[in-house]
Design a protein around this motif. Sequence first.
Motif, mmCIF file in Angstrom:
data_model
loop_
_atom_site.group_PDB
_atom_site.id
_atom_site.type_symbol
_atom_site.label_atom_id
_atom_site.label_comp_id
_atom_site.label_asym_id
_atom_site.label_seq_id
_atom_site.Cartn_x
_atom_site.Cartn_y
_atom_site.Cartn_z
ATOM 1 N N LEU A 1 14.996 13.552 -10.643
ATOM 2 C CA LEU A 1 13.734 12.987 -10.152
ATOM 3 C C LEU A 1 13.545 13.264 -8.665
ATOM 4 C CD1 LEU A 1 13.679 9.532 -11.985
ATOM 5 C CD2 LEU A 1 12.213 11.507 -12.443
ATOM 6 N N ALA A 2 14.622 13.222 -7.909
ATOM 7 C CA ALA A 2 14.542 13.484 -6.480
ATOM 8 C C ALA A 2 14.147 14.941 -6.224
ATOM 9 C CB ALA A 2 15.872 13.172 -5.804
ATOM 10 N N LEU A 3 14.715 15.864 -6.998
ATOM 11 C CA LEU A 3 14.343 17.274 -6.852
ATOM 12 C C LEU A 3 12.872 17.486 -7.165
ATOM 13 C CD1 LEU A 3 17.426 19.093 -8.452
ATOM 14 C CD2 LEU A 3 16.753 19.113 -6.047
ATOM 15 N N GLU A 4 12.377 16.836 -8.222
ATOM 16 C CA GLU A 4 10.976 16.977 -8.590
ATOM 17 C C GLU A 4 10.051 16.365 -7.550
ATOM 18 O OE1 GLU A 4 9.649 18.663 -11.115
ATOM 19 O OE2 GLU A 4 11.666 19.330 -11.595
ATOM 20 N N SER A 5 10.521 15.359 -6.828
ATOM 21 C CA SER A 5 9.684 14.655 -5.841
ATOM 22 C C SER A 5 9.942 15.119 -4.417
ATOM 23 C CB SER A 5 9.939 13.146 -5.937
ATOM 24 O OG SER A 5 9.677 12.671 -7.245
ATOM 25 N N PHE B 1 6.559 -1.567 -0.565
ATOM 26 C CA PHE B 1 7.013 -1.153 -1.894
ATOM 27 C C PHE B 1 8.493 -1.508 -2.081
ATOM 28 C CE2 PHE B 1 8.907 1.862 -4.828
ATOM 29 C CZ PHE B 1 8.024 1.840 -5.899
ATOM 30 N N THR B 2 9.321 -1.169 -1.102
ATOM 31 C CA THR B 2 10.757 -1.436 -1.208
ATOM 32 C C THR B 2 11.053 -2.932 -1.150
ATOM 33 O OG1 THR B 2 11.125 0.685 -0.089
ATOM 34 C CG2 THR B 2 13.013 -0.786 -0.289
ATOM 35 N N GLN B 3 10.313 -3.652 -0.318
ATOM 36 C CA GLN B 3 10.520 -5.104 -0.215
ATOM 37 C C GLN B 3 10.197 -5.782 -1.550
ATOM 38 O OE1 GLN B 3 8.146 -7.027 2.773
ATOM 39 N NE2 GLN B 3 9.488 -8.826 2.864
ATOM 40 N N ASN B 4 9.084 -5.402 -2.172
ATOM 41 C CA ASN B 4 8.717 -5.975 -3.473
ATOM 42 C C ASN B 4 9.757 -5.620 -4.536
ATOM 43 O OD1 ASN B 4 6.379 -7.071 -2.395
ATOM 44 N ND2 ASN B 4 5.132 -5.288 -2.943
ATOM 45 N N PHE B 5 10.258 -4.376 -4.475
ATOM 46 C CA PHE B 5 11.284 -3.953 -5.441
ATOM 47 C C PHE B 5 12.560 -4.786 -5.266
ATOM 48 C CE2 PHE B 5 15.099 -1.486 -6.303
ATOM 49 C CZ PHE B 5 14.919 -1.172 -7.638
ATOM 50 N N ALA B 6 12.965 -5.016 -4.016
ATOM 51 C CA ALA B 6 14.188 -5.794 -3.762
ATOM 52 C C ALA B 6 14.047 -7.219 -4.292
ATOM 53 C CB ALA B 6 14.491 -5.792 -2.262
ATOM 54 N N GLN B 7 12.885 -7.823 -4.084
ATOM 55 C CA GLN B 7 12.668 -9.197 -4.557
ATOM 56 C C GLN B 7 12.690 -9.260 -6.074
ATOM 57 O OE1 GLN B 7 8.952 -10.192 -2.691
ATOM 58 N NE2 GLN B 7 9.878 -10.524 -0.658
ATOM 59 N N GLN B 8 12.048 -8.309 -6.729
ATOM 60 C CA GLN B 8 12.017 -8.294 -8.198
ATOM 61 C C GLN B 8 13.415 -8.051 -8.773
ATOM 62 O OE1 GLN B 8 9.297 -5.447 -9.819
ATOM 63 N NE2 GLN B 8 9.903 -5.836 -11.936
ATOM 64 N N SER B 9 14.162 -7.116 -8.184
ATOM 65 C CA SER B 9 15.515 -6.824 -8.663
ATOM 66 C C SER B 9 16.433 -8.029 -8.500
ATOM 67 C CB SER B 9 16.101 -5.620 -7.906
ATOM 68 O OG SER B 9 15.339 -4.463 -8.155
ATOM 69 N N GLN B 10 16.266 -8.775 -7.414
ATOM 70 C CA GLN B 10 17.089 -9.965 -7.196
ATOM 71 C C GLN B 10 16.826 -11.013 -8.265
ATOM 72 O OE1 GLN B 10 17.998 -11.411 -3.166
ATOM 73 N NE2 GLN B 10 16.980 -13.326 -3.745
ATOM 74 N N GLU C 1 5.014 7.311 -7.645
ATOM 75 C CA GLU C 1 5.460 5.912 -7.581
ATOM 76 C C GLU C 1 6.415 5.564 -8.720
ATOM 77 O OE1 GLU C 1 3.449 1.454 -7.442
ATOM 78 O OE2 GLU C 1 2.263 3.217 -6.877
ATOM 79 N N LYS C 2 6.133 6.041 -9.928
ATOM 80 C CA LYS C 2 7.005 5.722 -11.057
ATOM 81 C C LYS C 2 8.383 6.351 -10.885
ATOM 82 C CE LYS C 2 3.350 5.062 -14.507
ATOM 83 N NZ LYS C 2 2.787 5.525 -15.796
ATOM 84 N N SER C 3 8.416 7.595 -10.360
ATOM 85 C CA SER C 3 9.698 8.254 -10.123
ATOM 86 C C SER C 3 10.501 7.499 -9.076
ATOM 87 C CB SER C 3 9.469 9.702 -9.670
ATOM 88 O OG SER C 3 8.853 10.444 -10.689
ATOM 89 N N LEU C 4 9.836 7.080 -7.995
ATOM 90 C CA LEU C 4 10.532 6.332 -6.954
ATOM 91 C C LEU C 4 11.060 5.004 -7.502
ATOM 92 C CD1 LEU C 4 11.416 6.019 -4.042
ATOM 93 C CD2 LEU C 4 9.125 5.152 -3.488
ATOM 94 N N GLN C 5 10.267 4.348 -8.362
ATOM 95 C CA GLN C 5 10.703 3.090 -8.977
ATOM 96 C C GLN C 5 11.971 3.307 -9.805
ATOM 97 O OE1 GLN C 5 8.852 0.111 -8.785
ATOM 98 N NE2 GLN C 5 10.254 -1.083 -10.057
ATOM 99 N N MET C 6 12.016 4.402 -10.588
ATOM 100 C CA MET C 6 13.175 4.676 -11.422
ATOM 101 C C MET C 6 14.387 5.040 -10.571
ATOM 102 S SD MET C 6 13.518 7.332 -14.640
ATOM 103 C CE MET C 6 12.194 6.502 -15.505
ATOM 104 N N ILE C 7 14.166 5.832 -9.490
ATOM 105 C CA ILE C 7 15.277 6.206 -8.603
ATOM 106 C C ILE C 7 15.899 4.960 -7.977
ATOM 107 C CG2 ILE C 7 15.842 7.341 -6.421
ATOM 108 C CD1 ILE C 7 13.778 9.496 -7.159
ATOM 109 N N MET D 1 5.414 16.483 -10.533
ATOM 110 C CA MET D 1 4.704 15.260 -10.894
ATOM 111 C C MET D 1 3.606 14.975 -9.876
ATOM 112 S SD MET D 1 7.847 12.849 -12.109
ATOM 113 C CE MET D 1 9.271 13.661 -11.439
ATOM 114 N N SER D 2 2.584 14.280 -10.321
ATOM 115 C CA SER D 2 1.499 13.917 -9.408
ATOM 116 C C SER D 2 2.030 12.955 -8.350
ATOM 117 C CB SER D 2 0.350 13.268 -10.184
ATOM 118 O OG SER D 2 0.792 12.086 -10.823
ATOM 119 N N ARG D 3 1.492 13.052 -7.170
ATOM 120 C CA ARG D 3 1.947 12.192 -6.075
ATOM 121 C C ARG D 3 0.767 11.406 -5.515
ATOM 122 N NH1 ARG D 3 5.937 16.319 -2.720
ATOM 123 N NH2 ARG D 3 6.990 17.186 -4.549
#
Length: 459
Positions: free
Chosen positions: A431-435, A317-326, A349-355, A307-309
């Motif tokens: 996804l982790a293997l691909e990234s 990125f992780t802080q925003n994800f934690a706030q949205q998930s909460q 970014e999309k793969s990391l979001q899904m992981i 996948m493109s990187r």
Amino acid sequence: MIVSYKERIARRLTLVTALIVLIVFAIIYLVVDYTVIQSIDRELKLETDKHVGQIFLVNGEIRFVHKDEWLEQEHSQIQLNPIFIEIVDMQGNSMDRSPNLGENHLSFYPDRRKNHEAWTLKTGSREVRQMQIPLNHAGKQEGFMLVAKSFEDARELLTNLRNILVILYPGILISLFLAMRFLAGKSIQPIQKIIQKTNLISQSNLNERIAVAEPNDEIAQLTRSINELLARLEQSLIREKQFTSDASHELRTPLSVMRGTLEVLIRKPRTSEEYVEKIKMALGSIDRMSEMIDQLLSLARAGKGKMSREEVELVSFTQNFAQQSQRESGRAIEFDTNLAIPLFTLVNEKSLQMILNNLTQNAIKYSEPATKIQLQVGSHEGAPFIVIRDHGKGMTKESMDKVFDPFYREMDDAGGAVQGTGLGLAIVRKLALESDIQVEVVSEKGKGSEFRLIFSPEI
């Protein structure tokens, strides 16, 4: 026309060897030619050195030192390959010549005045090797002595050698080709055995392997590579069969529930409340199937190449994800980092979001509502990492070995499988293997689980 590999090897080796043999033959001929000519030139030089001190030209007249002895010596010798001598003046006019020349004359070349320079030429019907020596008297050049020796025997020798080499060459080429073809056939016999064995291997007997022969050469390495490929194919086929079986089983369950619900509805008239209840059950089954199909599609798409990187700053990125998930889950999701500066890495970014989403949902599913989910960002020895930690049920060692397998779900306290599709962590692994993200899991039964995502070193 398709030419076999054996034929190509034989032709290439024969071509190279033919070129080498041709060079060797040419060197042999040139060495023999040079040796013969040098031998004749040495004889001519010895002859001229012997006569140049006995013959003089004085005012256009030939004079000899001890002429009687010289004539007696010349006539007493039996010459199988005679020396021809002719004396000429400065204009090349013949003044005298040896009787063995008969009516023939040696050729005079005014421009060839260098001592002991020999060349090959025709004299009458004979081919001779000739040398032209100046005759001096009192410091003045009076004429030349032309000395020659027959080159016919040498020419015959060189011609015979050339003819022999020319006749031998095609015979050698044919012999070389046949020998190379035979040896090439012997050399590729192990490959032919490998081909025959692999042609017998099909989907029904992927467990078959090719015997590795000694010694440990390129053929043995090829055999091991094919065996390793067969092993990977066998494992892949086993996983695919298991995946298909599990998917069929998982989809059959909600279909059976929905079918049973609808059959109950049509057996007899029901109240509106009962219809609503049963329809909700059917809709729940449909929702579960839809979720499973979406997860199956995500799992299939996760293995479609690199996948493109892009450059992602992990802390924000992780802080925003934690706030949205909460906000979306209503659970307490805590973000933590000990970094004071931004942390960048190359990732899709999309793969990391899904992981992160799948790991967070997994943590929520296997922990009590009152407990916290922790997301931590850090760096160890230059490699960025993200940790997703829960304080839930945890896993046994046996479960950790299977947790990334499709459709695997940890048992709840009642001994039944926890609700879900069992595909979330399988998607994480793909996804982790691909990234190029390394996933590590640490868990202890009753104390929670920790998933660590390790990225490539900082950019």
